[in-house]
Design an enzyme around this catalytic site. Structure first.
Site, PDB file in Angstrom:
ATOM      1  N   ASP A   1       0.898  -1.153   0.000  1.00 35.28           N
ATOM      2  CA  ASP A   1       0.000   0.000   0.000  1.00 35.28           C
ATOM      3  C   ASP A   1       0.937   1.203   0.000  1.00 35.28           C
ATOM      4  O   ASP A   1       1.663   1.438   0.971  1.00 35.28           O
ATOM      5  CB  ASP A   1      -0.872  -0.036   1.269  1.00 35.28           C
ATOM      6  CG  ASP A   1      -1.734   1.213   1.379  1.00 35.28           C
ATOM      7  OD1 ASP A   1      -1.453   2.190   0.652  1.00 35.28           O
ATOM      8  OD2 ASP A   1      -2.660   1.222   2.198  1.00 35.28           O
TER       9      ASP A   1
ATOM     10  N   HIS B   1      11.849  13.713 -25.613  1.00 34.40           N
ATOM     11  CA  HIS B   1      12.451  12.956 -26.719  1.00 34.40           C
ATOM     12  C   HIS B   1      13.054  13.876 -27.798  1.00 34.40           C
ATOM     13  O   HIS B   1      14.203  13.709 -28.199  1.00 34.40           O
ATOM     14  CB  HIS B   1      11.409  12.060 -27.398  1.00 34.40           C
ATOM     15  CG  HIS B   1      10.787  11.027 -26.489  1.00 34.40           C
ATOM     16  ND1 HIS B   1      11.389  10.582 -25.347  1.00 34.40           N
ATOM     17  CD2 HIS B   1       9.613  10.351 -26.572  1.00 34.40           C
ATOM     18  CE1 HIS B   1      10.617   9.673 -24.764  1.00 34.40           C
ATOM     19  NE2 HIS B   1       9.524   9.521 -25.487  1.00 34.40           N
TER      20      HIS B   1
ATOM     21  N   ASP C   1       4.630  15.087 -23.675  1.00 36.38           N
ATOM     22  CA  ASP C   1       4.828  13.655 -23.875  1.00 36.38           C
ATOM     23  C   ASP C   1       6.098  13.352 -24.670  1.00 36.38           C
ATOM     24  O   ASP C   1       6.861  12.456 -24.302  1.00 36.38           O
ATOM     25  CB  ASP C   1       3.597  13.065 -24.596  1.00 36.38           C
ATOM     26  CG  ASP C   1       3.653  11.548 -24.721  1.00 36.38           C
ATOM     27  OD1 ASP C   1       4.161  10.900 -23.788  1.00 36.38           O
ATOM     28  OD2 ASP C   1       3.183  11.012 -25.741  1.00 36.38           O
TER      29      ASP C   1
ATOM     30  N   HIS D   1      13.546   7.180 -22.780  1.00 33.85           N
ATOM     31  CA  HIS D   1      14.022   5.998 -23.511  1.00 33.85           C
ATOM     32  C   HIS D   1      14.616   6.347 -24.879  1.00 33.85           C
ATOM     33  O   HIS D   1      15.327   5.538 -25.462  1.00 33.85           O
ATOM     34  CB  HIS D   1      12.923   4.937 -23.637  1.00 33.85           C
ATOM     35  CG  HIS D   1      11.908   5.225 -24.698  1.00 33.85           C
ATOM     36  ND1 HIS D   1      10.841   6.053 -24.500  1.00 33.85           N
ATOM     37  CD2 HIS D   1      11.817   4.802 -25.983  1.00 33.85           C
ATOM     38  CE1 HIS D   1      10.128   6.113 -25.620  1.00 33.85           C
ATOM     39  NE2 HIS D   1      10.690   5.357 -26.533  1.00 33.85           N
TER      40      HIS D   1
HETATM   41  C1  BG6 Z   1       6.544   7.572 -25.348  1.00 36.43           C
HETATM   42  C2  BG6 Z   1       5.280   8.368 -25.473  1.00 36.43           C
HETATM   43  O1  BG6 Z   1       7.413   8.141 -24.390  1.00 36.43           O
HETATM   44  O2  BG6 Z   1       7.218   7.555 -26.599  1.00 36.43           O
HETATM   45  C3  BG6 Z   1       4.393   7.800 -26.557  1.00 36.43           C
HETATM   46  O3  BG6 Z   1       4.596   8.371 -24.230  1.00 36.43           O
HETATM   47  C4  BG6 Z   1       5.162   7.683 -27.862  1.00 36.43           C
HETATM   48  O4  BG6 Z   1       3.232   8.606 -26.727  1.00 36.43           O
HETATM   49  C5  BG6 Z   1       6.467   6.959 -27.641  1.00 36.43           C
HETATM   50  O5  BG6 Z   1       4.348   6.964 -28.775  1.00 36.43           O
HETATM   51  C6  BG6 Z   1       7.360   6.985 -28.880  1.00 36.43           C
HETATM   52  O6  BG6 Z   1       8.502   6.204 -28.641  1.00 36.43           O
HETATM   53  P1  BG6 Z   1       8.943   5.073 -29.640  1.00 36.43           P
HETATM   54  O7  BG6 Z   1      10.167   4.487 -29.056  1.00 36.43           O
HETATM   55  O8  BG6 Z   1       7.812   4.095 -29.729  1.00 36.43           O
HETATM   56  O9  BG6 Z   1       9.177   5.786 -30.940  1.00 36.43           O
END
Ligand code: BG6
Length: 454
Positions: A85, A230, A225, A168
């Site tokens: 929890d 990114h 996002d 990522h």
């Molecule tokens: C994510 C977003 O971080 O990256 C998504 O939340 C997006 O909305 C995605 O689609 C794109 O990453 P990739 O690696 O799939 O191109």
């Protein structure tokens, strides 16, 4: 095991979507490669058993067609589950017990950011935080003020060197390769500046919508996002100066300097769009003004980039899925002006293929049109055994290699740039699905030569 290697991996949000889509495949890949040999403890609020977690992991891998019997069995042997929890310190004692002799656990918070403070507080109170490191997902906060607050919360318990802010895109080899490519090839650096480059555009296009994540998307939108994180990572790798060394801090210093040289965006520098049908998605308000598309223009005020506009755009429900950079070179200063030659451009594609394409003018055989424009294309298929972005970032965080993670100052600088526009309540223009966004973009945010649609 080295003293910097984590001796347990604990992932909060084990029953959730991110774990299902990304974490289990990354864990199996790490197990296959021999990079995972420590207890892996899934934590969630559901009253599950370790066997239920293993079944969930198998389901995730089956869905993605990736079950590797040997690697999966090894992973299954490492998997544990603790039901917690998040608001009760007492329940964290069970986690501490499950950690056994582990002294350097890595906590991956794959949970909504609103929960971070409570979880970190209980990790501290229950003694789980000692010697530990913490991994947090993007978006890191939702604006400058909340990112600062989040940093304050994390820094109360963890040292900056123990905080790994995951984006990522940094685990994608072609993104990482950008600055290596620039500085490892002597022919490029001399032309990589305002003398030879006229403009740069980066497109992150996706041919799908919010994929059932309407609730999440309503809190984020395209700028939070994928652009603030990114695309800014792509931008900083493209624009940074050579790092003072190959260590993580020198690289991160060089990237922060790029962001520091960008003035905050005004409303006039951004167009926001929303695809028709977004408001019918589950979890989306009937009058939502959240953008599923954004295009922006920014400038980097330093010697290398003076007068070179950078254009970024990202959108859902566009005609294709592709991330591409177009670097448009200046017209040659002298010669052949009468031939009306096309301006050269360098295209660098990050996905779905890794591609390098150089536009060139060559002499053609047609006397009426002696100059011809061609593109020299080099393409590299990603091999099946290349680590995925998540495998790379998880593995590096467990080894305490910080190069692939956003530092506190980087995260805050990135918010500083987009903050005014997030607060400006600019109009959101509708666009039809399967088009390149709202038509108004081509009047307001126009790169020299127009947008290049991949
Ligand atoms: C994510 C977003 O971080 O990256 C998504 O939340 C997006 O909305 C995605 O689609 C794109 O990453 P990739 O690696 O799939 O191109």
């Amino acid at each position: 095991m080295s003293t910097s290697q984590s001796d347990a991996l604990v992932f909060f949000g084990a029953t959730g979507d991110l774990a299902f889509k990304k974490i289990f495949p990354a864990l199996q890949a790490m197990s296959k490669r021999g990079r995972l040999d420590v207890p892996v403890i899934g934590v969630g609020r559901s009253d599950w058993t370790a066997d239920q977690l293993r079944a969930r992991a198998r389901e995730s891998l089956e869905k993605q067609g990736e079950v590797d019997p040997i690697a999966f069995e090894k992973l299954s042997g490492l998997l544990r589950y603790v039901s917690v929890d998040y608001t009760e310190t007492a329940t964290f004692q069970a986690l501490r017990k499950e950690l056994g002799a582990a002294e350097r656990p890595a906590y991956y918070l794959a949970i909504p950011p609103q929960m971070f403070e409570t979880v970190v507080e209980h990790l501290e109170k229950s003694g789980c935080a000692k010697g530990a490191r913490v991994l947090v997902e993007k978006p890191f906060g939702r604006d400058l003020a909340s990112a600062r607050e989040l940093n304050r919360i994390l820094l109360k318990t963890f040292d900056e060197s123990a905080i790994f802010r995951i984006d990522h895109f940094l685990g994608k080899s072609p993104v990482n390769n950008l600055h290596f490519f620039r500085f490892a090839n002597a022919f490029l650096d001399p032309i990589w500046n305002h003398h030879y480059i006229e403009s740069v555009q980066v497109t992150l296009a996706e041919d799908f919508g919010v994929q059932g994540r309407g609730g999440f998307y309503e809190e984020t939108g395209a700028i939070r996002d994928v652009i603030q994180n990114h695309l800014f990572q792509v931008l900083t790798h493209l624009a940074m100066e050579a790092a003072g060394g190959s260590d993580s801090e020198s690289i991160r210093d060089a990237k922060v300097k790029v962001l520091e040289a960008i003035t905050p965006l005004g409303a006039e520098h951004v167009v926001r769009g929303q695809f028709v049908g977004y408001r019918d998605e589950k979890g989306v308000a009937a009058d939502s003004k959240v953008e599923t598309y954004a295009a922006m223009r920014l400038e980097i005020k330093n010697e290398r980039w003076q007068g070179v506009p950078f254009f970024l755009r990202a959108g859902k429900c566009l005609p294709i899925t592709c991330t591409e950079i177009v670097v448009r070179l200046r017209r040659p200063a002298a010669g052949f002006q009468e031939l009306d030659l096309k301006q050269n451009a360098l295209r660098l594609q990050i996905s779905p293929e890794i591609l390098f394409a150089l536009g060139m003018n060559v002499l053609g055989s047609n006397e009426q049109k002696p100059g011809q424009s061609v593109e020299m294309v080099a393409c590299r298929q990603q091999t099946a055994d290349e680590p995925s972005a998540y495998e790379r970032v998880l593995g590096d965080a467990m080894q305490a290699d910080a190069a692939l993670f956003a530092r506190q100052d980087y995260a805050e600088e990135a918010w500083r740039i987009v903050d005014p526009v997030l607060k400006a309540d600019t109009p959101v223009h509708e666009y039809e699905q399967n088009t390149w966004g709202p038509t108004v973009v081509d009047k307001v945010i126009v790169p020299p030569g127009g947008w290049h649609n991949p």
